[in-house]
Scaffold this active site. Sequence first.
Site, short mmCIF file in Angstrom:
data_model
loop_
_atom_site.label_atom_id
_atom_site.label_comp_id
_atom_site.label_asym_id
_atom_site.label_seq_id
_atom_site.Cartn_x
_atom_site.Cartn_y
_atom_site.Cartn_z
N THR A 170 42.76 45.04 36.24
CA THR A 170 42.78 44.02 37.30
C THR A 170 43.83 42.96 37.00
OG1 THR A 170 41.50 42.22 38.29
CG2 THR A 170 40.86 42.87 36.09
N ASP A 171 44.33 42.31 38.07
CA ASP A 171 45.28 41.20 37.87
C ASP A 171 44.56 39.96 37.31
OD1 ASP A 171 43.81 40.42 40.14
OD2 ASP A 171 45.57 39.89 41.33
N GLU A 172 43.21 39.97 37.34
CA GLU A 172 42.47 38.78 36.89
C GLU A 172 42.62 38.54 35.39
OE1 GLU A 172 38.62 38.15 38.65
OE2 GLU A 172 39.10 39.44 40.33
N TYR A 219 33.97 38.49 33.39
CA TYR A 219 34.47 39.74 33.96
C TYR A 219 35.90 40.00 33.50
CZ TYR A 219 36.86 42.75 37.34
OH TYR A 219 37.65 43.73 37.91
N LYS A 252 37.54 42.93 31.06
CA LYS A 252 38.58 43.85 31.53
C LYS A 252 39.83 43.72 30.65
CE LYS A 252 38.71 46.21 34.71
NZ LYS A 252 38.39 47.66 34.83
P1 NAD Z 1 32.34 48.90 42.01
O1 NAD Z 1 31.49 47.84 41.36
O2 NAD Z 1 32.30 49.07 43.47
O3 NAD Z 1 31.98 50.32 41.37
C1 NAD Z 1 31.75 50.49 39.99
C2 NAD Z 1 31.15 51.88 39.80
O4 NAD Z 1 30.99 52.11 38.39
C3 NAD Z 1 29.77 52.05 40.43
O5 NAD Z 1 29.69 53.28 41.11
C4 NAD Z 1 28.82 52.02 39.25
O6 NAD Z 1 27.63 52.76 39.46
C5 NAD Z 1 29.68 52.63 38.16
N1 NAD Z 1 29.25 52.21 36.81
C6 NAD Z 1 28.96 50.95 36.40
N2 NAD Z 1 28.58 50.97 35.11
C7 NAD Z 1 28.66 52.27 34.70
C8 NAD Z 1 28.41 52.93 33.46
N3 NAD Z 1 28.00 52.24 32.39
N4 NAD Z 1 28.60 54.26 33.39
C9 NAD Z 1 29.01 54.96 34.49
N5 NAD Z 1 29.25 54.40 35.68
C10 NAD Z 1 29.08 53.07 35.78
O7 NAD Z 1 33.81 48.62 41.48
P2 NAD Z 1 35.20 48.79 42.25
O8 NAD Z 1 35.42 47.59 43.09
O9 NAD Z 1 35.26 50.14 42.85
O10 NAD Z 1 36.20 48.70 41.03
C11 NAD Z 1 36.61 49.88 40.33
C12 NAD Z 1 37.53 49.51 39.19
O11 NAD Z 1 38.65 48.78 39.70
C13 NAD Z 1 36.88 48.57 38.16
O12 NAD Z 1 37.34 48.94 36.89
C14 NAD Z 1 37.39 47.19 38.54
O13 NAD Z 1 37.45 46.33 37.42
C15 NAD Z 1 38.78 47.54 39.04
N6 NAD Z 1 39.34 46.58 40.01
C16 NAD Z 1 38.67 46.33 41.18
C17 NAD Z 1 39.23 45.46 42.11
C18 NAD Z 1 38.56 45.19 43.43
O14 NAD Z 1 39.09 44.40 44.21
N7 NAD Z 1 37.42 45.80 43.74
C19 NAD Z 1 40.45 44.83 41.84
C20 NAD Z 1 41.09 45.10 40.62
C21 NAD Z 1 40.54 46.01 39.72
P1 TYD Z 2 35.52 38.23 45.27
O1 TYD Z 2 35.54 39.17 46.41
O2 TYD Z 2 34.23 38.00 44.55
O3 TYD Z 2 36.67 38.72 44.26
P2 TYD Z 2 37.28 37.99 42.94
O4 TYD Z 2 36.40 36.90 42.54
O5 TYD Z 2 37.26 39.12 41.95
O6 TYD Z 2 38.65 37.55 43.32
O7 TYD Z 2 36.05 36.81 45.76
C1 TYD Z 2 37.30 36.69 46.40
C2 TYD Z 2 37.51 35.23 46.73
O8 TYD Z 2 36.55 34.82 47.70
C3 TYD Z 2 37.31 34.30 45.55
O9 TYD Z 2 38.18 33.18 45.71
C4 TYD Z 2 35.86 33.84 45.70
C5 TYD Z 2 35.71 33.77 47.20
N1 TYD Z 2 34.36 34.04 47.75
C6 TYD Z 2 33.84 33.19 48.73
O10 TYD Z 2 34.46 32.17 49.11
N2 TYD Z 2 32.63 33.50 49.28
C7 TYD Z 2 31.91 34.60 48.90
O11 TYD Z 2 30.82 34.85 49.46
C8 TYD Z 2 32.45 35.46 47.88
C9 TYD Z 2 31.68 36.69 47.43
C10 TYD Z 2 33.69 35.16 47.34
#
Ligand code: NAD
Ligand code: TYD
Length: 329
Positions: free
Chosen positions: A122-124, A149, A153
């Site tokens: 992630t970019d975070e 988080y 990561k």
């Molecule tokens: P998500 O939370 O929707 O899905 C996570 C999945 O992992 C779920 O299906 C969960 O059941 C499974 N999981 C959790 N713990 C587990 C374990 N111990 N063993 C096996 N499976 C397990 O997450 P996402 O949004 O799809 O993100 C996927 C990846 O991308 C993550 O690594 C996250 O850090 C990264 N990422 C997500 C975003 C975003 O915007 N969603 C952005 C940047 C990076």
């Molecule tokens: P989020 O989707 O939780 O992603 P991340 O924290 O990983 O960037 O949040 C995106 C942005 O939206 C972040 O600035 C927090 C804000 N946010 C709200 O304002 N209201 C909400 O209900 C949630 C879930 C997030």
Amino acid sequence: MKLLVTGGAGFIGSNFIHYWLAKYPDDTIVNLDLLTYAGHLESLSDLKNNPHYTFVKGNITDPQIVDRLVSSVDLIVHFAAESHVDRSILDPLIFIKTNVLGTQILLEAARKHGTRFHHIGTDEVFGALPLNSDLKFNENTPYDPQSPYSASKAGSDHLVRAYFHTFGLPVTITNCSNNFGPFQDPEKFISRMITNLLTNQKVKVYGDGLYVRDWLFVEDHCRAIDDVVHRGQIGETYLVGGLTEDINNLQIAQKVLKHLGKDESEIEYVTDRPGHDRRYAVDWTKINRELGWEPTKDFDACLKATVDWYLSHEDWWKPLKSQSEAIYK
Ligand code: NAD
Ligand code: TYD
């Protein structure tokens, strides 16, 4: 090619499995997922009878199951993680177990079997940028994670790099910005906002709402992973981001409200998240220069498509809604 996808029942993982099997129907995918609150097999119900797809319920921190599955694949694409910042503030330990320990266990199995490993970062991990600046994260930005988080990561990224440098494991990493699109659990900002509005609840905007994320449509992200897996340089990291120029949370809320024919009286300002990162912005020049990737999708069109998807998939998100709201009570 045979792939092990971890976390394939989650948001990005399920989109990735759909993307991959549509593009490479002769490949086979094993999806290892624990089905935590964030894992939804319904997202993959159309693949139930596909002989190229297998689901295995299990934990990436379980060395036996991981070793068995890794021994039979050519490539691991590692999505599985605890992924929600708000949950990491409430309960950090599980983030360390899954994101750090789980990644190490997968890496160890990959090392034993010499398996190609792609890690989803992630970019975070780079911390926060100031508002109203031209600064963007790039591959040389120092790590500075601010939440449990992002710290977990960051730990996983460092382990992946260490396995490349120390053991020569063939790895690549992508660090992407905030994804949005179909099958996103209703706990994240855009999916929560849409589903709140569809259940007569207000949009919850944290703090002043002037927080900026670099929104990336999930399909564009899947294509970036595909490019890096096939043509990326081993040992390298690629940043992946979207097309929006500094659009803040309030502006996104206004767009969603407009798509749903509602007005700003539906916005409720709520207590800010502790340690809330102000702004993320990603410079994706490297992946563009080396692999020709760019985000192809128009943000407004993708946001509308996402709103429309939630409008027509109430059966998917409605059962998840009360559990995702419960953490805020
Ligand atoms: P998500 O939370 O929707 O899905 C996570 C999945 O992992 C779920 O299906 C969960 O059941 C499974 N999981 C959790 N713990 C587990 C374990 N111990 N063993 C096996 N499976 C397990 O997450 P996402 O949004 O799809 O993100 C996927 C990846 O991308 C993550 O690594 C996250 O850090 C990264 N990422 C997500 C975003 C975003 O915007 N969603 C952005 C940047 C990076
Ligand atoms: P989020 O989707 O939780 O992603 P991340 O924290 O990983 O960037 O949040 C995106 C942005 O939206 C972040 O600035 C927090 C804000 N946010 C709200 O304002 N209201 C909400 O209900 C949630 C879930 C997030």
